[in-house]
Design a protein around this motif. Structure first.
Motif, short mmCIF file in Angstrom:
data_model
loop_
_atom_site.label_atom_id
_atom_site.label_comp_id
_atom_site.label_asym_id
_atom_site.label_seq_id
_atom_site.Cartn_x
_atom_site.Cartn_y
_atom_site.Cartn_z
N ASP A 1 0.85 -1.19 0.00
CA ASP A 1 0.00 0.00 0.00
C ASP A 1 0.89 1.23 0.00
OD1 ASP A 1 0.86 0.37 2.62
OD2 ASP A 1 -1.11 0.13 3.52
N TYR A 2 0.35 2.37 0.33
CA TYR A 2 1.10 3.62 0.27
C TYR A 2 2.30 3.64 1.21
CZ TYR A 2 -1.26 4.98 4.57
OH TYR A 2 -1.72 5.04 5.86
N ARG A 3 2.32 2.76 2.22
CA ARG A 3 3.44 2.70 3.16
C ARG A 3 4.53 1.76 2.68
NH1 ARG A 3 -0.23 0.92 8.03
NH2 ARG A 3 -1.17 -0.09 6.26
N GLY A 4 4.26 0.97 1.65
CA GLY A 4 5.20 -0.02 1.15
C GLY A 4 4.67 -1.42 1.39
N TRP A 5 5.58 -2.39 1.44
CA TRP A 5 5.20 -3.79 1.63
C TRP A 5 4.92 -4.08 3.08
CZ3 TRP A 5 4.08 -7.32 -1.99
CH2 TRP A 5 4.43 -7.02 -3.30
N LEU A 6 3.84 -4.83 3.31
CA LEU A 6 3.41 -5.19 4.66
C LEU A 6 3.11 -6.68 4.73
CD1 LEU A 6 0.77 -2.37 5.14
CD2 LEU A 6 3.07 -2.36 6.06
N ARG A 7 3.28 -7.23 5.89
CA ARG A 7 2.81 -8.59 6.20
C ARG A 7 1.62 -8.39 7.12
NH1 ARG A 7 3.21 -13.80 4.57
NH2 ARG A 7 2.96 -15.20 6.32
N VAL A 8 0.45 -8.81 6.68
CA VAL A 8 -0.76 -8.61 7.46
C VAL A 8 -1.34 -9.94 7.91
CG1 VAL A 8 -1.36 -6.42 6.39
CG2 VAL A 8 -2.30 -8.51 5.47
N THR A 9 -2.00 -9.93 9.04
CA THR A 9 -2.83 -11.03 9.50
C THR A 9 -4.23 -10.46 9.55
OG1 THR A 9 -1.00 -11.91 10.79
CG2 THR A 9 -3.20 -12.73 11.32
N LYS A 10 -5.12 -11.04 8.76
CA LYS A 10 -6.40 -10.40 8.51
C LYS A 10 -7.52 -11.44 8.42
CE LYS A 10 -7.80 -6.71 5.40
NZ LYS A 10 -7.36 -5.90 4.29
N CYS A 11 -8.69 -11.05 8.90
CA CYS A 11 -9.88 -11.89 8.77
C CYS A 11 -10.44 -11.71 7.36
CB CYS A 11 -10.93 -11.48 9.81
SG CYS A 11 -12.48 -12.41 9.63
N ARG A 12 -10.64 -12.81 6.67
CA ARG A 12 -11.16 -12.74 5.31
C ARG A 12 -12.68 -12.58 5.29
NH1 ARG A 12 -7.67 -12.34 1.00
NH2 ARG A 12 -8.86 -13.84 -0.17
N SER A 13 -13.33 -12.70 6.44
CA SER A 13 -14.78 -12.52 6.50
C SER A 13 -15.17 -11.06 6.70
CB SER A 13 -15.39 -13.36 7.62
OG SER A 13 -15.26 -14.72 7.34
N CYS A 14 -14.60 -10.43 7.73
CA CYS A 14 -14.98 -9.04 8.04
C CYS A 14 -13.86 -8.04 7.75
CB CYS A 14 -15.41 -8.92 9.50
SG CYS A 14 -14.06 -9.06 10.70
N LEU A 15 -12.69 -8.52 7.32
CA LEU A 15 -11.52 -7.71 6.95
C LEU A 15 -10.86 -7.00 8.13
CD1 LEU A 15 -12.77 -6.21 3.57
CD2 LEU A 15 -11.50 -8.33 3.98
N HIS A 16 -11.14 -7.47 9.35
CA HIS A 16 -10.46 -6.93 10.53
C HIS A 16 -8.98 -7.28 10.46
CE1 HIS A 16 -9.71 -5.75 14.66
NE2 HIS A 16 -9.12 -6.93 14.85
N VAL A 17 -8.10 -6.30 10.72
CA VAL A 17 -6.66 -6.52 10.70
C VAL A 17 -6.20 -6.86 12.12
CG1 VAL A 17 -4.41 -5.50 10.21
CG2 VAL A 17 -6.36 -4.96 8.75
N LEU A 18 -5.68 -8.06 12.29
CA LEU A 18 -5.18 -8.49 13.59
C LEU A 18 -3.75 -8.03 13.81
CD1 LEU A 18 -7.49 -10.62 12.75
CD2 LEU A 18 -6.49 -12.00 14.53
N ASP A 19 -2.95 -7.97 12.72
CA ASP A 19 -1.56 -7.55 12.81
C ASP A 19 -1.12 -7.01 11.46
OD1 ASP A 19 1.01 -7.32 14.12
OD2 ASP A 19 1.67 -9.03 12.92
N SER A 20 -0.25 -6.02 11.49
CA SER A 20 0.30 -5.42 10.28
C SER A 20 1.70 -4.91 10.60
CB SER A 20 -0.60 -4.27 9.81
OG SER A 20 -0.02 -3.62 8.72
N ARG A 21 2.68 -5.36 9.80
CA ARG A 21 4.04 -4.89 10.02
C ARG A 21 4.76 -4.77 8.69
NH1 ARG A 21 6.84 -9.98 10.08
NH2 ARG A 21 5.31 -11.58 10.52
N ARG A 22 5.68 -3.81 8.64
CA ARG A 22 6.45 -3.58 7.41
C ARG A 22 7.44 -4.71 7.20
NH1 ARG A 22 7.12 2.28 5.57
NH2 ARG A 22 8.46 1.16 4.20
N ILE A 23 7.65 -5.06 5.92
CA ILE A 23 8.63 -6.07 5.56
C ILE A 23 9.49 -5.54 4.42
CG2 ILE A 23 7.20 -8.02 6.28
CD1 ILE A 23 6.52 -8.44 3.30
N ARG A 24 10.58 -6.23 4.16
CA ARG A 24 11.44 -5.86 3.03
C ARG A 24 10.70 -6.18 1.74
NH1 ARG A 24 17.52 -7.56 3.38
NH2 ARG A 24 17.33 -6.32 1.51
N PRO A 25 10.85 -5.35 0.72
CA PRO A 25 10.19 -5.64 -0.56
C PRO A 25 10.71 -6.93 -1.15
CG PRO A 25 11.24 -3.48 -0.59
CD PRO A 25 11.60 -4.11 0.70
N PRO A 26 9.85 -7.68 -1.84
CA PRO A 26 10.33 -8.89 -2.49
C PRO A 26 11.25 -8.53 -3.64
CG PRO A 26 8.04 -8.47 -3.06
CD PRO A 26 8.43 -7.46 -2.02
#
Length: 67
Positions: free
Chosen positions: A36-61
């Motif tokens: 997204d606009y912040r760069g690459w992220l590793r997210v843990t997210k609910c695919r039903s309601c889209l709640h984000v449990l965790d989000s952290r920046r990672i190195r770009p692939p």
């Protein structure tokens, strides 16, 4: 920056997380990479309601086919 994809869809592997969503209670919680606009992220997210449990920046692939 990145080459134009040749396939009709881009598939990012999802890793199932052994947890239920604290918001809706669904067991559809997955971890995956997004960009997204912040760069690459590793997210843990609910695919039903889209709640984000965790989000952290990672190195770009690494860019495929670029030395």
């Amino acid at each position: 920056m990145f080459p134009q994809p040749t396939e009709p869809t881009v598939a990012e592997p999802l890793e199932a997380v052994d947890s239920d969503c604290p918001t809706c209670g669904a067991a559809a919680v997955f971890a995956y990479r997004v960009v997204d606009y912040r760069g690459w992220l590793r997210v843990t997210k609910c695919r039903s309601c889209l709640h984000v449990l965790d989000s952290r920046r990672i190195r770009p692939p690494s860019r495929s086919g670029v030395a």
